[in-house]
Design a protein around this motif. Structure first.
Motif, PDB file in Angstrom:
ATOM      1  N   LEU A  95      -4.759  -1.823  -0.827  1.00  0.00           N
ATOM      2  CA  LEU A  95      -4.952  -0.822  -1.974  1.00  0.00           C
ATOM      3  C   LEU A  95      -4.566  -1.462  -3.339  1.00  0.00           C
ATOM      4  O   LEU A  95      -5.120  -1.079  -4.490  1.00  0.00           O
ATOM      5  CB  LEU A  95      -4.744   0.423  -1.723  1.00  0.00           C
ATOM      6  CG  LEU A  95      -5.555   1.185  -0.923  1.00  0.00           C
ATOM      7  CD1 LEU A  95      -4.643   2.698  -0.750  1.00  0.00           C
ATOM      8  CD2 LEU A  95      -6.831   1.763  -1.524  1.00  0.00           C
ATOM      9  N   LYS A 124     -11.722   0.526  -2.701  1.00  0.00           N
ATOM     10  CA  LYS A 124     -10.416   1.494  -2.351  1.00  0.00           C
ATOM     11  C   LYS A 124     -10.829   2.489  -1.082  1.00  0.00           C
ATOM     12  O   LYS A 124     -10.245   2.878  -0.451  1.00  0.00           O
ATOM     13  CB  LYS A 124     -10.155   2.259  -3.482  1.00  0.00           C
ATOM     14  CG  LYS A 124      -9.402   1.617  -4.440  1.00  0.00           C
ATOM     15  CD  LYS A 124      -9.079   2.636  -5.876  1.00  0.00           C
ATOM     16  CE  LYS A 124      -8.471   1.863  -7.047  1.00  0.00           C
ATOM     17  NZ  LYS A 124      -6.987   0.991  -6.432  1.00  0.00           N
ATOM     18  N   THR A 175      -4.389   5.734  -7.522  1.00  0.00           N
ATOM     19  CA  THR A 175      -4.443   5.576  -6.149  1.00  0.00           C
ATOM     20  C   THR A 175      -3.448   6.440  -5.706  1.00  0.00           C
ATOM     21  O   THR A 175      -3.426   6.864  -4.607  1.00  0.00           O
ATOM     22  CB  THR A 175      -4.616   4.170  -5.895  1.00  0.00           C
ATOM     23  OG1 THR A 175      -5.382   3.354  -6.642  1.00  0.00           O
ATOM     24  CG2 THR A 175      -4.214   3.819  -4.354  1.00  0.00           C
TER      25      THR A 175
END
Length: 321
Positions: A95, A124, A175
């Motif tokens: 990621l 992602k 994220t």
């Protein structure tokens, strides 16, 4: 991107993500991750220059290391359950979340806009789905990584002058919020991810048409309506109330079971991200009274994507919550 080979690799990238989402064992998941990586790398080469080759190598090495760690830990976890944490680390490396983000900004700095958009959004999905399929104990251990990522995304974006660098560090911060949403509610995670992808689509559509790199170019656009749409999209990405990006963060905080220290860290990172987005768009906001919003609002692709990014997540919230 219209050549047949690009379409083939795009199909491989999309189908491999579907394979990860529907897999029932770690071997199939690993195969999907590998196909996803191999499908994305050829899409990096749009102009066939040395910078794209460098970006491909910088992307390939950490992704391969992450896949190796993942399949090794999946095999060893049959005998030692405690080593499943290596699977979590492998997905965080894929990621590009802090503190495993060393490869992410250099790759983004050398990519063209279309591969950069794919890396920020679609790439992602598969690692996040893998993390969401891990057991509950591992999901609780992911919260410190989520806080570090949110804080680093806020700190790293300050004093950046390149738009892609801003979006890169913003992606690291977002994220972190996605990882925090996994530990709260999977439906919130999907809503947050969809919102993030749609807002980025609205931003990159404008950047592709105007071919902008430095943030100073934002204020020389001749079309004030598109400039306003880009400004609101950036502020929504930064989490300014009452825009959609803020509502997604609010949902994560409402449903999370994290401790107060974790929540404070996430909010601090979001505030730092909002600070540099407000600094970026301050001049446009001062001239907002001069912008004619109704003249060309519904006649452009940017306007459609902007409205979709702001309305669709809200309808999902009303439907599911």
């Amino acid at each position: 991107m219209k050549s047949p080979n690009k379409l083939l690799f795009m199909f491989l990238m999309i189908s491999s993500t579907c394979l990860v989402a529907s897999s029932s064992n770690w071997l199939t998941t690993w195969m999907g991750l590998e196909i996803n990586m191999l499908g994305y790398i050829p899409l990096i080469f749009l102009k066939d220059n040395a910078m794209e080759s460098e970006a491909a190598v910088k992307y390939l090495i950490p992704q391969s290391v992450g896949s190796t760690i993942f399949i090794s830990s999946a095999i060893i976890s049959n005998y030692f359950n405690n080593l499943q944490i290596l699977m979590l680390i492998a997905m965080c490396l894929k990621l590009g979340v802090a503190p495993f983000h060393f490869w992410f900004p250099p790759v983004m700095a050398t990519l063209q806009l279309i591969p950069a958009f794919i890396l920020l959004t679609w790439q992602k999905i598969a690692p996040i789905l893998v993390i969401a399929s891990l057991n509950t104990l591992l999901l609780k251990m992911i919260m410190p990584i989520a806080v570090i990522s949110a804080l680093w995304g806020g700190v790293g974006g300050i004093n950046q002058t390149d738009i892609r660098s801003l979006l890169t560090y913003s992606s690291i911060g977002h994220t972190g919020w996605m990882l925090a949403s996994i530990a709260s509610n999977h439906m919130i995670m999907f809503s947050y991810l969809l919102t993030y992808i749609l807002i980025n689509a609205s931003i990159f559509t404008f950047l592709l048409k105007e071919n902008m790199k430095s943030y100073k170019q934002l204020f020389y656009s001749k079309e004030s309506t598109k400039m306003f749409i880009l400004t609101i999209s950036l502020l929504s990405l930064g989490g300014l109330p009452p825009l959609t990006g803020f509502l997604m963060k609010l949902l994560v905080l409402m449903f999370t079971e994290a401790k107060m220290v974790i929540i404070f860290g996430l909010i601090t990172g979001a505030l730092m991200s909002l600070f540099y987005y407000l600094s970026l768009t301050f001049s446009v906001l001062l001239n907002m009274s001069k912008i004619n919003l109704t003249k060309h609002m519904m006649n452009t692709k940017e306007s459609t994507l902007f409205l979709l990014s702001q309305i669709l997540p809200l309808t999902m919230i009303l439907f599911f919550f």
